[in-house]
Design a protein around this motif. Structure first.
Motif, PDB file in Angstrom:
ATOM      1  N   LEU A 393       0.841  -1.201   0.000  1.00 60.08           N
ATOM      2  CA  LEU A 393       0.000   0.000   0.000  1.00 60.08           C
ATOM      3  C   LEU A 393       0.875   1.250   0.000  1.00 60.08           C
ATOM      4  N   ALA A 394       1.890   1.267   0.842  1.00 59.24           N
ATOM      5  CA  ALA A 394       2.795   2.425   0.883  1.00 59.24           C
ATOM      6  C   ALA A 394       3.544   2.575  -0.435  1.00 59.24           C
ATOM      7  N   ARG A 395       3.994   1.457  -0.995  1.00 61.43           N
ATOM      8  CA  ARG A 395       4.714   1.534  -2.271  1.00 61.43           C
ATOM      9  C   ARG A 395       3.813   2.060  -3.378  1.00 61.43           C
ATOM     10  N   SER A 409       7.263  18.040 -12.726  1.00 61.75           N
ATOM     11  CA  SER A 409       6.592  16.933 -12.051  1.00 61.75           C
ATOM     12  C   SER A 409       7.573  15.786 -11.851  1.00 61.75           C
ATOM     13  N   PHE A 410       7.389  15.095 -10.745  1.00 62.36           N
ATOM     14  CA  PHE A 410       8.266  13.979 -10.415  1.00 62.36           C
ATOM     15  C   PHE A 410       7.418  12.824  -9.896  1.00 62.36           C
ATOM     16  N   ARG A 411       7.835  11.623 -10.267  1.00 69.51           N
ATOM     17  CA  ARG A 411       7.235  10.412  -9.721  1.00 69.51           C
ATOM     18  C   ARG A 411       8.370   9.544  -9.171  1.00 69.51           C
ATOM     19  N   GLN A 412       8.458   9.500  -7.870  1.00 69.78           N
ATOM     20  CA  GLN A 412       9.479   8.693  -7.228  1.00 69.78           C
ATOM     21  C   GLN A 412       8.839   7.397  -6.738  1.00 69.78           C
ATOM     22  N   SER A 413       9.651   6.442  -6.394  1.00 70.19           N
ATOM     23  CA  SER A 413       9.155   5.153  -5.912  1.00 70.19           C
ATOM     24  C   SER A 413       9.777   4.844  -4.556  1.00 70.19           C
ATOM     25  N   LEU A 414       9.330   3.726  -3.978  1.00 68.20           N
ATOM     26  CA  LEU A 414       9.842   3.276  -2.681  1.00 68.20           C
ATOM     27  C   LEU A 414      10.442   1.886  -2.818  1.00 68.20           C
ATOM     28  N   SER A 415      11.607   1.702  -2.216  1.00 63.87           N
ATOM     29  CA  SER A 415      12.163   0.368  -2.019  1.00 63.87           C
ATOM     30  C   SER A 415      11.839  -0.009  -0.579  1.00 63.87           C
ATOM     31  N   GLN A 444      18.842  -3.118  -4.610  1.00 57.88           N
ATOM     32  CA  GLN A 444      19.757  -3.819  -5.508  1.00 57.88           C
ATOM     33  C   GLN A 444      19.008  -4.560  -6.617  1.00 57.88           C
ATOM     34  N   GLN A 445      17.786  -4.978  -6.313  1.00 56.86           N
ATOM     35  CA  GLN A 445      16.997  -5.727  -7.297  1.00 56.86           C
ATOM     36  C   GLN A 445      16.258  -4.817  -8.274  1.00 56.86           C
ATOM     37  N   GLY A 446      16.466  -3.528  -8.183  1.00 55.94           N
ATOM     38  CA  GLY A 446      15.870  -2.636  -9.174  1.00 55.94           C
ATOM     39  C   GLY A 446      14.935  -1.587  -8.616  1.00 55.94           C
ATOM     40  N   ARG A 447      14.801  -1.497  -7.307  1.00 58.07           N
ATOM     41  CA  ARG A 447      13.969  -0.486  -6.643  1.00 58.07           C
ATOM     42  C   ARG A 447      12.473  -0.724  -6.932  1.00 58.07           C
ATOM     43  N   ASN A 448      11.646   0.096  -6.267  1.00 53.70           N
ATOM     44  CA  ASN A 448      10.186   0.068  -6.425  1.00 53.70           C
ATOM     45  C   ASN A 448       9.635  -1.341  -6.237  1.00 53.70           C
ATOM     46  N   ARG A 449      10.016  -1.954  -5.144  1.00 48.93           N
ATOM     47  CA  ARG A 449       9.536  -3.302  -4.856  1.00 48.93           C
ATOM     48  C   ARG A 449       9.572  -3.541  -3.353  1.00 48.93           C
TER      49      ARG A 449
END
Length: 728
Positions: A393-395, A409-415, A444-449
């Protein structure tokens, strides 16, 4: 007529008779006084003799005058004889009495005179002593009078001072910036100072007779009651307490209260309470407590509060109950926002993201900002499924959040890393390390996960090892537990020509004296942000060595020092490096800083500015691990480097791998074209050395040339391996 002679004779006889009678009267009247001094005997003789003589003389005189008739024969016979004898006998007796009287009077008089003289002398002495005593008494009296006068004046001064003191005390009591309250045993207010009454919003007399509870906040009723009772009964006095006094406008006033029992034999004992206003300090303490537990930017709890919360929950958590889950989140590439729009934009992004995640506060128990771009949530009595759902949910919230700043505009992600308590994860350090490791794996596995930490002893041991290294490295930095090493970089065609070029390295000295290579501790240092501190230690120690060995420094061609990504990214570290370089007492072109392509790509703008600033000072730069990235050659356009260090993965297989050999040739050609020195890493055999010389690679570094050695062996090494004379 008679002649005058007989008349006179008669008068004389009468006088004698009168004298005899007077003596007789005096004798009989003073006989007792005369007897005291034994004068009565002589006086009796004198009186007897005078009387006898007077009578004989009188009789004879009367006869001669014809007044007394005596017969002739009598006159001229025995009578006359006896009269004459009576006169003589009376005279003799009189003289005998006088002799005895004089014999007694003179000694007595002498004694009396002596006594009088002695008495006079004694009296004189007594008078002198009395005079001295009187003088002394007069002086004492004067002193006493003066003392009495001074005492009276002092008493008057004391009375005035007492009056002034009472006035001052009353003024102090009324105007002191504290609440003074005098209580009876019934807890009723007997007296309150004017300032205290005004501070509580009352007049000076309004609270007299009211119970102390009237001005105490209801939350402290029981506290104040026990405190007052202790104040009246405790022989050792009472300690200070904090009470909230209630103003008449219902606002509370925090005070620190101390009690003193006032005993009075004439009146009832009273308890004096001194209540000092500590509202400001209390508010400050609460503010500091809040700041110590909260993040200023987001208002969330900070890392310390997070660790305390988890530790408290772990202490009371049942071994057979549901686990506790820690969700660790790292914002991916927040640096893009900071570099593009500034740190204010990055801070605003974090605030807005936290606000959106916080809208789902009912699904988690604790939310904290654990670091600059790190967030953390805690779920109590949960399950792996619920924890992963919350993490996803947070991701998703971060992935769907479009942040706008100044038309960009920016769209960042969460690891996201998830760790749950289990049989192997029981302590705070275990779950923190597990969640951090899972988050690191997600990056390390590519972020956003979302990655859930596997509950295996091997992974936990690895995490514990890294956490242990953090503590050991921090201790090593404080206690200088590192040692400086060096590895020569050789001129391949002229290995003994006097060319002195080396890379400084670092070793950790363990408790048993073992020297640990960076492979053991650099991963933990990079992960937990300690590499910049290690870089500064290496630079400081190297500069100190070169300053202390001026002959070696004059002969030195180049000393290479590695810089990590954290050092390039940190403004404080970059500034510190510049300051240290400027303080060096030798030419700055003897220093060369090695940066990697990976470090440069994350901090390109800062890296370019940093390189240019140090090159102005004279320093040189080398691009390390060259060729491992897709854009290695393009970075040569942006970074003004003096050396490229070809990565060892190309050098190891240069003999048997044609592609590797071609890559090395290309990189060396580019270096020569751009007038950049080429250094081959991992030169581990004589065949590789020969091939590199054949390919016209200028410099090499590896075990086949020289292994890393303690810096204390540097002068000996170059003395033995250089045949050409060193410059003085």
């Amino acid at each position: 007529m008679y002649s005058t002679a007989p008349l006179l004779l008669h008068l004389f006889n009468g006088l004698i008779i009168a004298l005899a009678m007077l003596l007789g009267v005096l004798f009989f009247k003073r006989e007792q006084d005369l007897a005291v001094h034994r004068f009565n005997g002589p006086f009796k003789l004198i009186y007897l003799g005078v009387t006898l003589s007077s009578l004989s003389f009188l009789a004879d005189s009367l006869h001669s005058a014809g007044l007394l008739y005596l017969p002739e024969p009598v006159v001229y016979g025995r009578i006359y004889f006896w009269l004459h004898m009576g006169y003589v006998s009376g005279s003799v007796i009189t003289f005998l009495g006088l002799a005895i009287f004089i014999n007694r009077v003179i000694p007595l008089s002498s004694r009396q005179v002596l006594r009088l003289a002695a008495a006079r002398e004694q009296l004189t002495a007594s008078n002198d002593e009395l005079a001295r005593t009187i003088a002394t008494r007069n002086k004492e009296l004067e002193i006493n009078n003066h003392t009495l006068q001074r005492v009276l004046e002092e008493q008057q001064d004391s009375r005035r001072a007492l009056t002034e003191s009472e006035q001052k005390f009353r003024t102090f009591f009324d105007e002191s910036p504290a609440v003074f309250v005098s209580l009876g045993r019934d807890h009723r207010i007997k007296e309150i100072n004017r300032y205290g009454a005004a501070a509580l919003g009352y007049g000076p007399k309004e609270l007299i007779g009211e119970t102390f509870e009237t001005i105490v906040s209801p939350e402290d009723y029981s506290t104040q009651e026990h405190y007052i009772e202790d104040g009246f009964t405790s022989a050792q006095g009472t300690s200070e307490i904090e009470l909230r006094l209630l103003r008449n406008d219902t606002q509370s006033l925090w005070t620190k209260v101390s009690a003193s029992l006032v005993n009075s034999p004439e009146r009832e004992d009273t308890l004096l309470l001194v209540c000092q206003d500590i509202s400001e300090s209390k508010e400050l303490a609460e503010s500091l407590y809040y700041q110590a537990r909260h993040d200023d930017l987001t208002g969330l709890f900070n890392r310390r509060a997070l660790e305390n919360f988890i530790a408290e929950k772990l202490e009371i958590m049942s071994p057979v109950g549901k686990p506790l889950a820690l969700i660790f989140m790292d914002i991916d590439q927040l640096k893009v926002v900071n570099d593009t729009c500034g740190h204010r934009a990055g801070d605003e992004y974090i605030r807005q993201l936290v606000q959106r995640i916080g809208e789902h506060h009912g699904q988690f128990d604790f939310f904290a900002r654990a670091g600059g771009d790190e967030l953390a949530m805690v779920l109590i009595d949960t399950s792996p499924t619920e924890a992963v759902e919350m993490a996803e949910l947070a991701r998703n919230i971060a992935e769907d959040f479009s942040f706008s700043w100044q038309d960009q505009s920016f769209r960042q992600s969460l690891s996201v890393g998830v760790a749950l308590t289990s049989r192997n994860i029981r302590s705070l350090s275990d779950i923190m390390a597990a969640a951090d490791a899972a988050c690191y794996t997600a990056k390390q596995q590519g972020r956003n996960r979302v990655v859930v930490q596997e509950d295996t002893p091997e992974l936990l041991d690895a995490n514990r090892s890294e956490m242990l290294w953090v503590s050991r490295l921090q201790t090593a930095l404080m206690r200088d537990r590192f040692e400086l090493y060096f590895q020569p970089i050789c001129d391949l065609r002229h290995r003994h020509s006097g060319y002195i070029h080396y890379e400084v390295l670092i070793r950790y000295v363990d408790d048993d004296g073992t020297h640990r290579t960076p492979d053991n501790f650099l991963p933990a240092a990079e992960r937990f942000g300690l590499t910049n501190q290690i870089d500064l230690w290496v630079l400081t120690t190297t500069l100190d060595y070169l300053d202390r060995h001026p002959a070696h420094t004059r002969a030195l061609n180049c000393c290479s020092i590695n810089l990590s990504a954290h050092s390039l990214a940190s403004h404080q570290s970059r500034s510190a490096i510049k300051q240290l370089v400027m303080t060096a007492q030798f030419p700055k072109n003897k220093l060369c800083f090695e940066i990697t392509e990976t470090n440069a790509i994350h901090n390109l703008q800062e890296a370019v500015e940093f390189v240019n600033d140090l090159k102005i000072l004279g320093c040189r730069f080398a691009l390390d691990d060259f060729g491992t990235g897709f854009s290695s050659f393009s970075y040569l356009q942006n970074l003004a480097v003096d050396y490229i260090k070809i990565d060892g993965s190309f050098i190891r297989d240069i003999i048997n791998n044609e592609v590797g050999r071609a890559m090395v040739k290309a990189m060396n050609a580019i270096g020569r074209e751009l007038n950049i020195g080429t250094i081959a890493e991992y030169v581990e055999s004589d065949e590789i050395i020969a091939e590199l010389i054949h390919m016209d690679v200028a410099y090499g570094q590896g075990f086949a040339l020289a292994k890393p050695m303690p810096v204390t062996m540097m002068e000996e090494y170059y003395r033995e391996n250089i045949t050409a004379p060193l410059s003085p």
